[in-house]
Design a protein around this motif. Structure first.
Motif, mmCIF file in Angstrom:
data_model
loop_
_atom_site.group_PDB
_atom_site.id
_atom_site.type_symbol
_atom_site.label_atom_id
_atom_site.label_comp_id
_atom_site.label_asym_id
_atom_site.label_seq_id
_atom_site.Cartn_x
_atom_site.Cartn_y
_atom_site.Cartn_z
ATOM 1 N N ARG A 1 0.838 -1.217 0.000
ATOM 2 C CA ARG A 1 0.000 0.000 0.000
ATOM 3 C C ARG A 1 0.867 1.258 0.000
ATOM 4 O O ARG A 1 0.580 2.239 -0.692
ATOM 5 C CB ARG A 1 -0.938 -0.006 1.205
ATOM 6 C CG ARG A 1 -2.086 -0.977 1.094
ATOM 7 C CD ARG A 1 -3.202 -0.637 2.071
ATOM 8 N NE ARG A 1 -2.708 -0.692 3.440
ATOM 9 C CZ ARG A 1 -2.759 -1.772 4.207
ATOM 10 N NH1 ARG A 1 -3.240 -2.917 3.711
ATOM 11 N NH2 ARG A 1 -2.311 -1.740 5.447
ATOM 12 N N THR A 2 1.949 1.215 0.774
ATOM 13 C CA THR A 2 2.863 2.366 0.826
ATOM 14 C C THR A 2 3.506 2.607 -0.537
ATOM 15 O O THR A 2 3.623 3.753 -0.996
ATOM 16 C CB THR A 2 3.955 2.125 1.889
ATOM 17 O OG1 THR A 2 3.340 1.879 3.152
ATOM 18 C CG2 THR A 2 4.878 3.319 1.996
ATOM 19 N N ALA A 3 3.919 1.520 -1.189
ATOM 20 C CA ALA A 3 4.554 1.645 -2.519
ATOM 21 C C ALA A 3 3.572 2.214 -3.540
ATOM 22 O O ALA A 3 3.916 3.064 -4.372
ATOM 23 C CB ALA A 3 5.081 0.294 -2.964
ATOM 24 N N ILE A 4 2.342 1.715 -3.473
ATOM 25 C CA ILE A 4 1.309 2.205 -4.409
ATOM 26 C C ILE A 4 1.032 3.681 -4.168
ATOM 27 O O ILE A 4 0.893 4.471 -5.106
ATOM 28 C CB ILE A 4 0.018 1.362 -4.259
ATOM 29 C CG1 ILE A 4 0.254 -0.062 -4.758
ATOM 30 C CG2 ILE A 4 -1.128 2.002 -5.017
ATOM 31 C CD1 ILE A 4 -0.876 -1.025 -4.409
ATOM 32 N N LEU A 5 0.975 4.042 -2.882
ATOM 33 C CA LEU A 5 0.718 5.445 -2.536
ATOM 34 C C LEU A 5 1.838 6.343 -3.033
ATOM 35 O O LEU A 5 1.587 7.420 -3.585
ATOM 36 C CB LEU A 5 0.542 5.570 -1.024
ATOM 37 C CG LEU A 5 0.241 6.976 -0.500
ATOM 38 C CD1 LEU A 5 -1.075 7.493 -1.104
ATOM 39 C CD2 LEU A 5 0.160 6.978 1.030
ATOM 40 N N ARG A 6 3.094 5.881 -2.829
ATOM 41 C CA ARG A 6 4.232 6.662 -3.308
ATOM 42 C C ARG A 6 4.196 6.818 -4.824
ATOM 43 O O ARG A 6 4.516 7.877 -5.367
ATOM 44 C CB ARG A 6 5.531 5.980 -2.880
ATOM 45 C CG ARG A 6 5.856 6.136 -1.396
ATOM 46 C CD ARG A 6 7.119 5.384 -1.056
ATOM 47 N NE ARG A 6 7.454 5.556 0.339
ATOM 48 C CZ ARG A 6 8.445 4.910 0.964
ATOM 49 N NH1 ARG A 6 9.173 4.020 0.271
ATOM 50 N NH2 ARG A 6 8.696 5.122 2.240
#
Length: 214
Positions: A10-15
């Protein structure tokens, strides 16, 4: 480790979304800046092509655009005419000013030049109204808070005497300057005969009434 995987994803997608949005904002700002630059260039080009400069071999133009009543227009034209006589400016009035002054004074004597007619090459009619293509300057010192009420201490500056269109303000009234040319000004402001006759008739009436009353 598996418990943290969804969070990491989720963090990677958000970034990734943030980076994509940042690139879009950057591209938008880049295109907006380009658009504003083009608009500014076109505006400058329009202004350059629209306004027609006077050449520096021509005497400067002097005009008032005030819409005052008769007393204001008399003092206004007396001031403009006096500056014309002393410094060589070309004096002009508006059509409204000419209509008012010519109504009361002999047209051949006052001999007014209407700016929109005499300088028609510098005007374009839009929706029935003349629009100037001259750059009208007001290099004068403001006297008070009244709009277009000036002091003309700079009028003797040789840099103003050629190649400029000068707006002298709405109500010019430089008594000191037109006192120098009073004989010529009096000749220009010759009342039409009907007003002279009317004034004489009223004067005789007043005198006769006084004589009757003793």
């Amino acid at each position: 480790m598996n418990l943290h995987l969804p969070f990491i994803m989720r963090t990677a997608i958000l970034r990734k979304k943030i980076r994509t949005l940042s690139r879009k904002i950057w591209h938008f700002r880049k295109w907006l800046l380009l658009l504003l630059t083009i608009v500014a260039f076109l505006l400058k080009l329009f202004l350059f092509l629209w306004f027609i400069p006077l050449t520096f071999i021509e005497p400067s133009i002097l005009c008032s655009f005030g819409e005052g009543r008769l007393g204001n227009q008399i003092s206004s034209y007396a001031t403009i005419f006096s500056f014309h006589k002393k410094f060589g400016f070309r004096p002009y009035v508006t059509q409204e000013q000419a209509d008012l002054l010519n109504f009361y004074f002999e047209e051949e004597q006052i001999n007014l030049s209407v700016v929109t007619l005499a300088l028609s090459q510098f005007y374009v009619t839009i929706f029935g109204h003349p629009v100037s293509r001259l750059v009208w300057e007001k290099p004068w010192e403001q006297i008070d808070k009244v709009d277009n009420n000036f002091r003309y201490s700079q009028i003797g500056d040789p840099g103003l005497h050629r190649g400029k269109a000068l707006d002298i303000g709405d109500f010019p009234n430089d008594v000191k300057i037109f006192k120098e040319f009073m004989p010529e000004i009096k000749q220009k402001f010759a009342l039409r005969k009907r007003f002279q006759d009317g004034a004489q008739s009223k004067l005789h009436h007043i005198i006769s009434k006084r004589n009757l009353l003793g």
